[in-house]
Design an enzyme around this catalytic site. Sequence first.
Site, mmCIF file in Angstrom:
data_model
loop_
_atom_site.group_PDB
_atom_site.id
_atom_site.type_symbol
_atom_site.label_atom_id
_atom_site.label_comp_id
_atom_site.label_asym_id
_atom_site.label_seq_id
_atom_site.Cartn_x
_atom_site.Cartn_y
_atom_site.Cartn_z
ATOM 1 N N ASP A 1 6.337 2.480 -4.436
ATOM 2 C CA ASP A 1 6.528 2.471 -2.986
ATOM 3 C C ASP A 1 7.717 3.317 -2.557
ATOM 4 O OD1 ASP A 1 8.422 0.802 -4.140
ATOM 5 O OD2 ASP A 1 7.652 -1.029 -3.234
ATOM 6 N N ASN B 1 9.792 -13.345 -1.664
ATOM 7 C CA ASN B 1 8.611 -13.982 -1.073
ATOM 8 C C ASN B 1 7.355 -13.718 -1.901
ATOM 9 O OD1 ASN B 1 8.161 -11.312 -0.579
ATOM 10 N ND2 ASN B 1 8.111 -11.459 1.647
ATOM 11 N N HIS C 1 6.413 -10.745 -3.074
ATOM 12 C CA HIS C 1 5.775 -9.436 -2.925
ATOM 13 C C HIS C 1 5.846 -8.618 -4.213
ATOM 14 C CE1 HIS C 1 9.683 -7.558 -1.082
ATOM 15 N NE2 HIS C 1 9.590 -7.147 -2.330
ATOM 16 N N GLU D 1 3.393 -7.467 1.077
ATOM 17 C CA GLU D 1 3.964 -8.712 1.584
ATOM 18 C C GLU D 1 2.885 -9.808 1.631
ATOM 19 O OE1 GLU D 1 7.026 -8.850 1.717
ATOM 20 O OE2 GLU D 1 8.016 -7.326 2.926
#
Length: 245
Positions: free
Chosen positions: A69, A138, A140, A145
């Site tokens: 990413d 979280n 990811h 996400e």
Amino acid sequence: MSVRILVYDDYAKMSAAAARHVASRVNARPGVVLGLATGSTPVGMYAELIELHRREGLDFSRVTTFNLDEYCGLDADDPRSYDRFMWEHLFAHVNLERTRTHVPYGAARDPEAECIRYEEMIRAAGGIDLQVLGIGMNGHIGFNEPGSASNSRTRVVRLAEQTVQVNRAKAEAEELPAFALSMGMGTIMDAREIVLLANGDAKADIIRQAIQGPVTPDVPASILQRHPDVTVFLDKPAAKLLELD
Ligand code: GLP
């Protein structure tokens, strides 16, 4: 369940073991295609790979890499960019061919087109043999996400508020883009083999949810339970909530 869990006393040992694992794949297949991750977690593993290159001649000359990413709008030389991160922590220190390293181009004028181009390059390289992953607080993976579709491909994503805050603090940056280009869940799951790394107390709960909780889009990393070849490298603090036999 096909997830192998390896627990090490500390971060240094975890990093060394993960580096040996990656190195074994490079040695077995000099033209291997690696998927790479940023974040603080793999930094120790990259340092070990550099050591293996220097001490044992680990040869990256035919290796191809694709990073997961990049932040939208950041040029490759922006100090906050993941492109820059990779050069600092790995690329500049081993004999990788520049033309065989790939990071999504954050400053692309047409980000959607850049995502399509990125998927095409992965395909043209024959797909990813070994994908390295960290995990966000979280759950990811890459910048997928919670709520990300399991068949998603490389695309523009909006980051969760928590992700921007956590990453801003880590990067000591005042501002970080709220959007990124990220390989999709489907792109990651297409890798032939996956290695997930996590260290520290703070990751213990999300690691338990990801590896031993239900497979749910609320915890993106939980989808890895459906992959046939995943190895998880943990230090003791990150593994403390797992049920291990
Ligand atoms: C970022 C990256 C992820 C990475 C995560 C965890 O959000 N996009 O690929 O896994 O951070 O970072 P850290 O390893 O610093 O905890």
